[in-house]
Design a protein around this motif. Structure first.
Motif, PDB file in Angstrom:
ATOM      1  N   PRO A 103       0.761  -1.219   0.070  1.00  0.00           N
ATOM      2  CA  PRO A 103      -0.057   0.091   0.012  1.00  0.00           C
ATOM      3  C   PRO A 103       0.970   1.393   0.125  1.00  0.00           C
ATOM      4  CG  PRO A 103      -0.746  -1.611   1.673  1.00  0.00           C
ATOM      5  CD  PRO A 103       0.628  -2.291   1.245  1.00  0.00           C
ATOM      6  N   THR A 104       1.901   1.285   0.462  1.00  0.00           N
ATOM      7  CA  THR A 104       2.920   2.349   0.712  1.00  0.00           C
ATOM      8  C   THR A 104       3.560   2.526  -0.456  1.00  0.00           C
ATOM      9  OG1 THR A 104       3.216   1.954   3.193  1.00  0.00           O
ATOM     10  CG2 THR A 104       4.950   3.451   1.960  1.00  0.00           C
ATOM     11  N   ALA A 105       4.201   1.411  -1.288  1.00  0.00           N
ATOM     12  CA  ALA A 105       4.641   1.632  -2.628  1.00  0.00           C
ATOM     13  C   ALA A 105       3.390   2.347  -3.558  1.00  0.00           C
ATOM     14  CB  ALA A 105       5.061   0.248  -2.944  1.00  0.00           C
ATOM     15  N   ARG A 106       2.386   1.882  -3.590  1.00  0.00           N
ATOM     16  CA  ARG A 106       1.299   2.285  -4.608  1.00  0.00           C
ATOM     17  C   ARG A 106       1.110   3.729  -4.260  1.00  0.00           C
ATOM     18  NH1 ARG A 106      -1.106  -2.763  -3.564  1.00  0.00           N
ATOM     19  NH2 ARG A 106      -2.148  -2.041  -1.943  1.00  0.00           N
ATOM     20  N   ALA A 107       0.842   4.201  -3.009  1.00  0.00           N
ATOM     21  CA  ALA A 107       0.914   5.769  -2.550  1.00  0.00           C
ATOM     22  C   ALA A 107       2.039   6.561  -3.279  1.00  0.00           C
ATOM     23  CB  ALA A 107       0.360   5.930  -1.353  1.00  0.00           C
ATOM     24  N   PHE A 108       3.236   6.023  -2.834  1.00  0.00           N
ATOM     25  CA  PHE A 108       4.127   6.684  -3.091  1.00  0.00           C
ATOM     26  C   PHE A 108       4.530   6.805  -4.549  1.00  0.00           C
ATOM     27  CE2 PHE A 108       9.059   7.357  -1.078  1.00  0.00           C
ATOM     28  CZ  PHE A 108       9.128   8.419  -2.001  1.00  0.00           C
ATOM     29  N   SER A 109       4.277   5.709  -5.279  1.00  0.00           N
ATOM     30  CA  SER A 109       4.320   5.543  -6.763  1.00  0.00           C
ATOM     31  C   SER A 109       3.448   6.622  -7.241  1.00  0.00           C
ATOM     32  CB  SER A 109       3.974   4.398  -7.347  1.00  0.00           C
ATOM     33  OG  SER A 109       3.967   4.137  -8.617  1.00  0.00           O
ATOM     34  N   ALA A 110       1.923   6.670  -6.786  1.00  0.00           N
ATOM     35  CA  ALA A 110       1.071   7.661  -7.592  1.00  0.00           C
ATOM     36  C   ALA A 110       1.589   9.213  -7.439  1.00  0.00           C
ATOM     37  CB  ALA A 110      -0.165   7.424  -6.794  1.00  0.00           C
ATOM     38  N   LEU A 111       2.096   9.408  -6.246  1.00  0.00           N
ATOM     39  CA  LEU A 111       2.461  10.837  -5.978  1.00  0.00           C
ATOM     40  C   LEU A 111       3.915  10.983  -6.877  1.00  0.00           C
ATOM     41  CD1 LEU A 111       2.664  13.602  -4.747  1.00  0.00           C
ATOM     42  CD2 LEU A 111       4.259  12.362  -2.825  1.00  0.00           C
ATOM     43  N   ALA A 112       4.858  10.102  -7.063  1.00  0.00           N
ATOM     44  CA  ALA A 112       6.046  10.172  -7.986  1.00  0.00           C
ATOM     45  C   ALA A 112       5.494  10.349  -9.551  1.00  0.00           C
ATOM     46  CB  ALA A 112       6.928   8.968  -7.645  1.00  0.00           C
ATOM     47  N   HIS A 113       4.409   9.639  -9.925  1.00  0.00           N
ATOM     48  CA  HIS A 113       4.037   9.629 -11.309  1.00  0.00           C
ATOM     49  C   HIS A 113       3.544  10.983 -11.443  1.00  0.00           C
ATOM     50  CE1 HIS A 113       4.702   5.944 -13.250  1.00  0.00           C
ATOM     51  NE2 HIS A 113       4.594   5.285 -12.067  1.00  0.00           N
ATOM     52  N   ARG A 114       2.716  11.656 -10.636  1.00  0.00           N
ATOM     53  CA  ARG A 114       2.042  12.949 -10.708  1.00  0.00           C
ATOM     54  C   ARG A 114       3.225  14.065 -10.721  1.00  0.00           C
ATOM     55  NH1 ARG A 114      -1.322  11.272  -6.763  1.00  0.00           N
ATOM     56  NH2 ARG A 114      -0.690  12.626  -5.138  1.00  0.00           N
ATOM     57  N   ILE A 115       4.251  13.921 -10.045  1.00  0.00           N
ATOM     58  CA  ILE A 115       5.238  15.060  -9.993  1.00  0.00           C
ATOM     59  C   ILE A 115       6.091  14.583 -11.173  1.00  0.00           C
ATOM     60  CG2 ILE A 115       7.543  15.603  -8.877  1.00  0.00           C
ATOM     61  CD1 ILE A 115       6.159  15.003  -6.333  1.00  0.00           C
ATOM     62  N   GLY A 116       6.416  13.536 -11.750  1.00  0.00           N
ATOM     63  CA  GLY A 116       7.391  13.018 -12.817  1.00  0.00           C
ATOM     64  C   GLY A 116       6.586  13.248 -13.994  1.00  0.00           C
ATOM     65  N   ASN A 117       5.314  13.443 -14.093  1.00  0.00           N
ATOM     66  CA  ASN A 117       4.665  13.641 -15.359  1.00  0.00           C
ATOM     67  C   ASN A 117       4.565  15.080 -15.512  1.00  0.00           C
ATOM     68  OD1 ASN A 117       4.144  11.053 -16.397  1.00  0.00           O
ATOM     69  ND2 ASN A 117       2.232  10.805 -14.963  1.00  0.00           N
ATOM     70  N   GLY A 118       4.363  15.910 -14.359  1.00  0.00           N
ATOM     71  CA  GLY A 118       4.338  17.335 -14.336  1.00  0.00           C
ATOM     72  C   GLY A 118       5.810  17.823 -14.917  1.00  0.00           C
ATOM     73  N   LEU A 119       6.750  17.280 -14.436  1.00  0.00           N
ATOM     74  CA  LEU A 119       8.193  17.685 -14.736  1.00  0.00           C
ATOM     75  C   LEU A 119       8.379  17.149 -16.365  1.00  0.00           C
ATOM     76  CD1 LEU A 119      10.167  16.611 -11.883  1.00  0.00           C
ATOM     77  CD2 LEU A 119      10.016  18.730 -12.537  1.00  0.00           C
ATOM     78  N   ARG A 120       7.949  16.151 -16.859  1.00  0.00           N
ATOM     79  CA  ARG A 120       8.062  16.038 -18.241  1.00  0.00           C
ATOM     80  C   ARG A 120       7.258  16.803 -19.158  1.00  0.00           C
ATOM     81  NH1 ARG A 120       4.585  13.988 -21.174  1.00  0.00           N
ATOM     82  NH2 ARG A 120       3.186  12.874 -19.498  1.00  0.00           N
ATOM     83  N   MET A 121       5.915  17.045 -18.821  1.00  0.00           N
ATOM     84  CA  MET A 121       5.210  18.001 -19.600  1.00  0.00           C
ATOM     85  C   MET A 121       5.785  19.513 -19.511  1.00  0.00           C
ATOM     86  SD  MET A 121       1.235  16.986 -18.803  1.00  0.00           S
ATOM     87  CE  MET A 121       1.375  17.098 -17.127  1.00  0.00           C
ATOM     88  N   GLY A 122       6.395  19.859 -18.397  1.00  0.00           N
ATOM     89  CA  GLY A 122       6.704  21.210 -18.413  1.00  0.00           C
ATOM     90  C   GLY A 122       8.068  21.104 -19.440  1.00  0.00           C
ATOM     91  N   LEU A 123       8.895  20.105 -19.255  1.00  0.00           N
ATOM     92  CA  LEU A 123       9.861  20.087 -20.301  1.00  0.00           C
ATOM     93  C   LEU A 123       9.531  20.336 -21.468  1.00  0.00           C
ATOM     94  CD1 LEU A 123      12.830  17.903 -18.656  1.00  0.00           C
ATOM     95  CD2 LEU A 123      12.959  20.420 -18.988  1.00  0.00           C
TER      96      LEU A 123
END
Length: 137
Positions: A103-123
């Motif tokens: 459950p912790t891995a899934r929650a952390f992953s969801a946050l990381a994907h939101r941040i990573g996708n935001g960085l990717r879209m910004g670039l």
């Protein structure tokens, strides 16, 4: 949870452990390793890992222990490409799954994907030619 603002159940030590394991794997990655090596000398890995652990503790535990601008840092690195984020996230997910309860891995992953996708879209937007059609996703 001891902190009502905390996003999900995780300890500072677990965050530090994930960051340490992840960056050990990054250094061995055939695509991402050389990109990181261009920006982080061998002797600077411990301070970099500490800074990134503070970033995650700030994002998850609301510790207010990080100040910085990840978007600016990534935009200033011309060898960081938008397509690197999918590889980064895949490797991060592998580490999360191996090192944390599910459950912790899934929650952390969801946050990381939101941040990573935001960085990717910004670039993508910053590096997109001004006269080209917009990127629609």
């Amino acid at each position: 949870m001891s902190n009502p603002l905390q996003l999900f159940e995780i300890t500072p030590n677990q965050i530090t452990h994930v960051v340490t394991v992840f960056y050990a794997r990054i250094r061995q990655h055939p695509v991402l390793g050389p990109v990181f090596a261009n920006h982080i000398p061998d002797t600077d890995w411990p301070p970099h890992e500490d800074k990134i652990a503070r970033f995650w503790r700030n994002a998850i535990l609301k510790e207010r222990c990080y100040s910085g601008n990840p978007m600016r840092v990534h935009m200033a690195a011309p060898d960081v490409e938008p397509e690197h984020f999918a590889q980064w996230l895949a490797l991060f997910d592998e580490v999360l799954t191996a090192e944390l309860p599910a459950p912790t891995a899934r929650a952390f992953s969801a946050l990381a994907h939101r941040i990573g996708n935001g960085l990717r879209m910004g670039l993508e937007q910053v590096r997109h030619p001004k006269d080209a059609p917009p990127i629609l996703r």
